[in-house]
Motif scaffolding. Structure first.
Motif, PDB file in Angstrom:
ATOM      1  N   THR A  50      14.572   5.178   0.192  1.00 16.38           N
ATOM      2  CA  THR A  50      14.427   5.254   1.589  1.00 16.38           C
ATOM      3  C   THR A  50      14.827   4.042   2.424  1.00 16.38           C
ATOM      4  OG1 THR A  50      11.994   4.498   1.795  1.00 16.38           O
ATOM      5  CG2 THR A  50      12.451   6.847   1.316  1.00 16.38           C
ATOM      6  N   ARG A  51      15.132   4.091   3.703  1.00 17.13           N
ATOM      7  CA  ARG A  51      15.349   2.945   4.469  1.00 17.13           C
ATOM      8  C   ARG A  51      14.370   3.354   5.915  1.00 17.13           C
ATOM      9  NH1 ARG A  51      21.958   1.919   3.831  1.00 17.13           N
ATOM     10  NH2 ARG A  51      21.867   1.412   1.450  1.00 17.13           N
ATOM     11  N   GLY A  52      13.866   2.205   6.253  1.00 17.72           N
ATOM     12  CA  GLY A  52      13.033   2.253   7.496  1.00 17.72           C
ATOM     13  C   GLY A  52      11.821   2.548   7.235  1.00 17.72           C
ATOM     14  N   CYS A  53      10.937   2.525   8.303  1.00 17.42           N
ATOM     15  CA  CYS A  53       9.566   2.885   8.064  1.00 17.42           C
ATOM     16  C   CYS A  53       9.017   3.357   9.606  1.00 17.42           C
ATOM     17  CB  CYS A  53       8.632   1.441   7.836  1.00 17.42           C
ATOM     18  SG  CYS A  53       6.776   1.762   7.635  1.00 17.42           S
ATOM     19  N   PRO A  54       8.306   4.552   9.514  1.00 17.87           N
ATOM     20  CA  PRO A  54       7.758   5.127  10.713  1.00 17.87           C
ATOM     21  C   PRO A  54       6.523   4.668  11.429  1.00 17.87           C
ATOM     22  CG  PRO A  54       7.457   6.636   8.766  1.00 17.87           C
ATOM     23  CD  PRO A  54       7.952   5.250   8.320  1.00 17.87           C
ATOM     24  N   GLN A  55       5.906   3.639  10.517  1.00 17.14           N
ATOM     25  CA  GLN A  55       4.479   3.457  10.875  1.00 17.14           C
ATOM     26  C   GLN A  55       4.315   2.592  12.066  1.00 17.14           C
ATOM     27  OE1 GLN A  55       1.793   4.445   7.280  1.00 17.14           O
ATOM     28  NE2 GLN A  55       2.782   2.597   6.880  1.00 17.14           N
ATOM     29  N   GLY A  56       5.093   1.631  12.434  1.00 13.75           N
ATOM     30  CA  GLY A  56       4.975   0.721  13.598  1.00 13.75           C
ATOM     31  C   GLY A  56       4.054  -0.237  13.696  1.00 13.75           C
ATOM     32  N   CYS A  57       3.640  -0.851  12.389  1.00 14.43           N
ATOM     33  CA  CYS A  57       2.570  -1.881  12.310  1.00 14.43           C
ATOM     34  C   CYS A  57       3.012  -3.049  13.226  1.00 14.43           C
ATOM     35  CB  CYS A  57       2.270  -2.363  10.881  1.00 14.43           C
ATOM     36  SG  CYS A  57       1.987  -1.117   9.990  1.00 14.43           S
ATOM     37  N   LYS A  58       1.814  -3.780  13.960  1.00 14.82           N
ATOM     38  CA  LYS A  58       2.393  -4.784  14.906  1.00 14.82           C
ATOM     39  C   LYS A  58       2.702  -5.826  14.476  1.00 14.82           C
ATOM     40  CE  LYS A  58      -1.225  -3.317  18.216  1.00 14.82           C
ATOM     41  NZ  LYS A  58      -2.434  -3.554  19.010  1.00 14.82           N
ATOM     42  N   PHE A  59       2.758  -6.188  12.978  1.00 10.10           N
ATOM     43  CA  PHE A  59       3.166  -7.420  12.350  1.00 10.10           C
ATOM     44  C   PHE A  59       4.448  -7.252  11.826  1.00 10.10           C
ATOM     45  CE2 PHE A  59       0.546  -5.032   9.403  1.00 10.10           C
ATOM     46  CZ  PHE A  59       1.346  -4.764   8.353  1.00 10.10           C
ATOM     47  N   CYS A  60       5.375  -6.336  12.035  1.00 13.68           N
ATOM     48  CA  CYS A  60       6.491  -5.994  11.425  1.00 13.68           C
ATOM     49  C   CYS A  60       7.594  -5.556  12.216  1.00 13.68           C
ATOM     50  CB  CYS A  60       6.320  -4.772  10.235  1.00 13.68           C
ATOM     51  SG  CYS A  60       7.660  -4.460   9.211  1.00 13.68           S
ATOM     52  N   LEU A  61       8.819  -5.610  11.790  1.00 16.48           N
ATOM     53  CA  LEU A  61       9.970  -5.222  12.809  1.00 16.48           C
ATOM     54  C   LEU A  61      10.857  -4.211  12.064  1.00 16.48           C
ATOM     55  CD1 LEU A  61      11.850  -8.602  14.265  1.00 16.48           C
ATOM     56  CD2 LEU A  61      11.155  -6.427  15.460  1.00 16.48           C
ATOM     57  N   SER A  62      10.352  -3.778  10.872  1.00 14.05           N
ATOM     58  CA  SER A  62      11.082  -2.748  10.229  1.00 14.05           C
ATOM     59  C   SER A  62      11.498  -1.481  11.325  1.00 14.05           C
ATOM     60  CB  SER A  62      10.399  -2.244   9.090  1.00 14.05           C
ATOM     61  OG  SER A  62      11.146  -1.235   8.331  1.00 14.05           O
ATOM     62  N   ILE A  78      18.369  -0.348 -19.027  1.00 14.64           N
ATOM     63  CA  ILE A  78      16.992  -0.752 -18.016  1.00 14.64           C
ATOM     64  C   ILE A  78      15.900   0.026 -18.531  1.00 14.64           C
ATOM     65  CG2 ILE A  78      16.442  -1.017 -15.816  1.00 14.64           C
ATOM     66  CD1 ILE A  78      19.181  -1.387 -15.105  1.00 14.64           C
ATOM     67  N   GLN A  79      14.958  -0.533 -18.759  1.00 18.48           N
ATOM     68  CA  GLN A  79      13.749   0.086 -19.423  1.00 18.48           C
ATOM     69  C   GLN A  79      12.753   0.456 -18.144  1.00 18.48           C
ATOM     70  OE1 GLN A  79      12.723  -3.250 -21.738  1.00 18.48           O
ATOM     71  NE2 GLN A  79      13.402  -2.396 -23.630  1.00 18.48           N
ATOM     72  N   GLU A  80      12.759  -0.197 -17.049  1.00 12.58           N
ATOM     73  CA  GLU A  80      11.792   0.027 -16.089  1.00 12.58           C
ATOM     74  C   GLU A  80      12.262  -0.320 -14.507  1.00 12.58           C
ATOM     75  OE1 GLU A  80       7.217  -1.707 -15.096  1.00 12.58           O
ATOM     76  OE2 GLU A  80       8.444  -2.351 -16.572  1.00 12.58           O
ATOM     77  N   VAL A  81      11.795   0.602 -13.581  1.00  9.43           N
ATOM     78  CA  VAL A  81      12.340   0.532 -12.287  1.00  9.43           C
ATOM     79  C   VAL A  81      11.070  -0.041 -11.165  1.00  9.43           C
ATOM     80  CG1 VAL A  81      13.035   1.929 -10.309  1.00  9.43           C
ATOM     81  CG2 VAL A  81      14.341   1.776 -12.446  1.00  9.43           C
ATOM     82  N   GLN A  82      11.052  -0.594 -10.317  1.00  7.49           N
ATOM     83  CA  GLN A  82      10.160  -0.455  -9.436  1.00  7.49           C
ATOM     84  C   GLN A  82      11.034  -0.144  -7.826  1.00  7.49           C
ATOM     85  OE1 GLN A  82       6.851  -1.548  -9.281  1.00  7.49           O
ATOM     86  NE2 GLN A  82       6.733  -1.468  -7.033  1.00  7.49           N
ATOM     87  N   PHE A  83      10.323   0.969  -7.342  1.00 14.37           N
ATOM     88  CA  PHE A  83      10.631   1.451  -6.070  1.00 14.37           C
ATOM     89  C   PHE A  83      10.360   0.325  -5.026  1.00 14.37           C
ATOM     90  CE2 PHE A  83      10.964   5.365  -8.956  1.00 14.37           C
ATOM     91  CZ  PHE A  83      12.128   5.501  -8.682  1.00 14.37           C
ATOM     92  N   VAL A  84      11.231  -0.141  -4.445  1.00 10.39           N
ATOM     93  CA  VAL A  84      10.758  -1.088  -3.301  1.00 10.39           C
ATOM     94  C   VAL A  84      11.028  -0.758  -1.950  1.00 10.39           C
ATOM     95  CG1 VAL A  84      11.340  -2.906  -4.669  1.00 10.39           C
ATOM     96  CG2 VAL A  84      13.158  -2.134  -3.500  1.00 10.39           C
ATOM     97  N   ASP A  85      11.090   0.537  -1.727  1.00  4.69           N
ATOM     98  CA  ASP A  85      10.848   1.030  -0.399  1.00  4.69           C
ATOM     99  C   ASP A  85       9.772   0.482   0.632  1.00  4.69           C
ATOM    100  OD1 ASP A  85      11.649   2.838  -2.445  1.00  4.69           O
ATOM    101  OD2 ASP A  85      12.471   4.272  -0.939  1.00  4.69           O
ATOM    102  N   ASP A  86       9.991   0.647   1.878  1.00  2.00           N
ATOM    103  CA  ASP A  86       8.680   0.064   2.784  1.00  2.00           C
ATOM    104  C   ASP A  86       7.597   1.017   2.416  1.00  2.00           C
ATOM    105  OD1 ASP A  86       9.723  -2.251   3.450  1.00  2.00           O
ATOM    106  OD2 ASP A  86      10.516  -1.259   5.513  1.00  2.00           O
ATOM    107  N   ILE A  87       7.995   2.510   2.267  1.00  2.00           N
ATOM    108  CA  ILE A  87       7.008   3.273   1.989  1.00  2.00           C
ATOM    109  C   ILE A  87       7.911   4.528   0.961  1.00  2.00           C
ATOM    110  CG2 ILE A  87       5.613   5.479   3.186  1.00  2.00           C
ATOM    111  CD1 ILE A  87       5.543   3.922   5.538  1.00  2.00           C
ATOM    112  N   PHE A  88       7.184   4.507  -0.082  1.00  2.00           N
ATOM    113  CA  PHE A  88       7.947   5.431  -0.956  1.00  2.00           C
ATOM    114  C   PHE A  88       7.458   6.848  -0.830  1.00  2.00           C
ATOM    115  CE2 PHE A  88       7.981   7.321  -5.319  1.00  2.00           C
ATOM    116  CZ  PHE A  88       9.390   7.305  -5.656  1.00  2.00           C
ATOM    117  N   ASN A  89       6.004   6.865  -0.467  1.00  2.00           N
ATOM    118  CA  ASN A  89       5.538   8.135  -0.319  1.00  2.00           C
ATOM    119  C   ASN A  89       5.176   8.786   0.950  1.00  2.00           C
ATOM    120  OD1 ASN A  89       3.491   6.179   0.523  1.00  2.00           O
ATOM    121  ND2 ASN A  89       1.767   6.999  -0.464  1.00  2.00           N
TER     122      ASN A  89
END
Length: 485
Positions: A210-222, A246-257
């Motif tokens: 994903t890209r972006g984040c819909p949550q709008g936390c006050k400490f973040c500019l995403s 490659i044996q392992e993947v880490q999903f680094v989205d701001d919000i994967f779920n």
């Protein structure tokens, strides 16, 4: 054209919550997915020659960066920029022009997206890419610099004319569906140089779905604009990674779920194809369900990283996270223990409502109750022009223009004026003292050490754990007077 893409180093980076000793190739270093996407796009859709340089992975100083530029002899150097490492971005641009003044320098990344007017004024910078989804924009811009299309027709770019005039081409629309982008160019970097805490695979990588984040936390500019990939496309990339060894993947989205049904859909696709691969993800706690964790576990998920931030209702309100309920946070970490999923809690200390060590320890008591496998503590750092930053300026804690002044002229002297922690109630010395204490108490407890070692599956993990312990020990020697906080 020959295109050199540089992930700017963090040699002179401003403190942004976590010490440098926790951000290095031995502790926590992600592949530079942004420029890897650009490289993949150029390789797939053009005949331009591309090379990636990551000084953070290769431990390159500016002399070594200059040598790489001379050896490759590029026509264009693209530099990805964070606001906190602008000094290093500018020095990369300066080094490039020292090699050859005719090399075109383009800056992109979070800083150019969030602060385009300041970014285009950086010395030695010829153009910037202002689009979040920069693949098409950058591809067209390289073609324009090669004389294949008019520069003024490339949307999403600001650039200088020979007379110094700035041309501001309008931004292009944000992509809603990211599934048509080529996978990041993992052949362009040495994946063994990167590491995410908790990884068990000997060869691992990161992915973004994903890209972006819909949550709008006050400490973040995403950005609030949220775009996704289809489950099929995500799992296609996992299969591609498996094919690379490659044996392992880490999903680094701001919000994967977001939402939880997305985790289930991706997990179902993994199970349908019979893929055997370890993976983990970063999640928002409020969207986490038992069903999503259970299905993820069945599909090979080994760990979940959760943005808890604080353990008090007042803290959640101050940080703009009223959508999080503490009882649900407790439930999520209980589910992780029941399912034998490794859990990591991200915690901020020194928030605006924490007036003393005792206030901070209300959150620490909550963390102890959660009983996570890992904790990433950060001292609350007011990022530029976020709601938290603006609130501090309103209270008179700092000059509202101090970040803007630094962006226009990124020097060590102006960097020293940047406020890096919330000092309304506690000093830097007090906050650092508590920061050392909570890390030491958590990671050096016999119970934590035993539980960590019990999960070890190979000698590489043992080495990483030892390096992590050494980093905690080094942390105890830090002082707030240093330029790193």
């Amino acid at each position: 054209m020959k295109v050199l893409l540089i992930n700017a180093p963090r040699i002179n980076s401003i403190w942004c919550g976590v010490p440098d000793i926790f951000n290095g190739k031995d502790q926590h270093l992600f592949p530079p997915l942004g420029i890897m996407y650009l490289s993949a796009w150029l390789k797939k859709y053009s005949d331009h020659e591309v090379m990636i340089v990551d000084p953070n992975a290769d431990l390159l100083g500016f002399a070594a960066i200059e040598k790489r530029i001379r050896e490759f002899a590029p026509d264009l150097v693209g530099i990805t920029a964070m606001t906190h490492n602008l000094i290093d971005v500018q020095q990369c641009a300066e080094v490039t022009k020292r090699v050859d003044p005719d090399i075109h320098v383009t800056v992109g990344g979070p800083h150019a997206i969030s602060f385009p007017e300041q970014a285009i004024q950086l010395p030695h910078v010829d153009s910037i890419v202002i689009d979040r989804d920069a693949e098409v924009t950058f591809g067209e811009w390289v073609d324009a610099l090669a004389g294949r299309r008019p520069r003024h027709e490339v949307a999403g770019v600001y650039y200088h004319e020979p007379d110094g005039t700035v041309v501001r081409n309008p931004a292009r629309p944000i992509l809603k569906d990211l599934s048509h982008l080529p996978y990041p160019d993992r052949s362009g970097v040495d994946l063994t140089q990167y590491y995410t805490p908790g990884m068990t695979g000997l060869v691992a990588t990161t992915m973004a779905t994903t890209r972006g984040c819909p949550q709008g936390c006050k400490f973040c500019l995403s950005t609030s604009a949220f775009s996704t990939r289809t489950p099929e496309d995500v799992v296609d990339e996992m299969e591609h990674c498996l094919g690379m060894g490659i044996q392992e993947v880490q999903f680094v989205d701001d919000i994967f779920n977001a939402p939880a049904s997305r985790v289930i859909a991706i997990s179902d696709e993994i199970l349908r194809r019979g893929i055997k691969m370890a993976w983990g993800y970063k999640a928002t706690v409020n969207a986490t369900t038992y069903a999503s964790l259970e299905r993820a576990k069945e599909a090979g998920c080994t760990k979940g990283h959760f943005g808890v931030e604080t353990g008090t209702v007042e803290g959640l309100q101050a940080l703009g996270k009223t959508f999080v309920k503490l009882d649900h946070v407790r439930q999520v970490f209980k589910w992780c223990r029941e399912l034998d999923l490794t859990s990591c809690a991200y915690i901020m200390i020194g928030t605006p409502v924490e007036r003393s060590r005792d206030d901070i320890y209300r959150t620490i008591e909550f963390v102890n109750e959660l009983d996570p496998d890992y904790v990433v503590y950060a001292i609350t750092s007011p990022y530029p022009h976020t709601p938290l930053w603006k609130e501090g300026a309103r209270l008179g804690l700092w000059d509202e223009d101090v970040w803007s002044d630094f962006m226009k002229n990124p020097t060590p002297e102006l960097a020293a004026r940047i406020p890096t922690v919330w000092t309304q109630h506690m000093s830097k010395d007090e906050l650092l003292r508590v920061f050392k204490e909570v890390n030491r108490k958590f990671y050096f407890s016999p119970r934590k050490i035993f539980r960590t070692l019990a999960r070890v599956s190979n000698l590489k993990e043992v080495q990483r754990i030892a390096q992590g312990g050494l980093a905690i020990a080094k942390l105890q020697l830090m002082n707030a007077a240093g330029r790193r906080i």
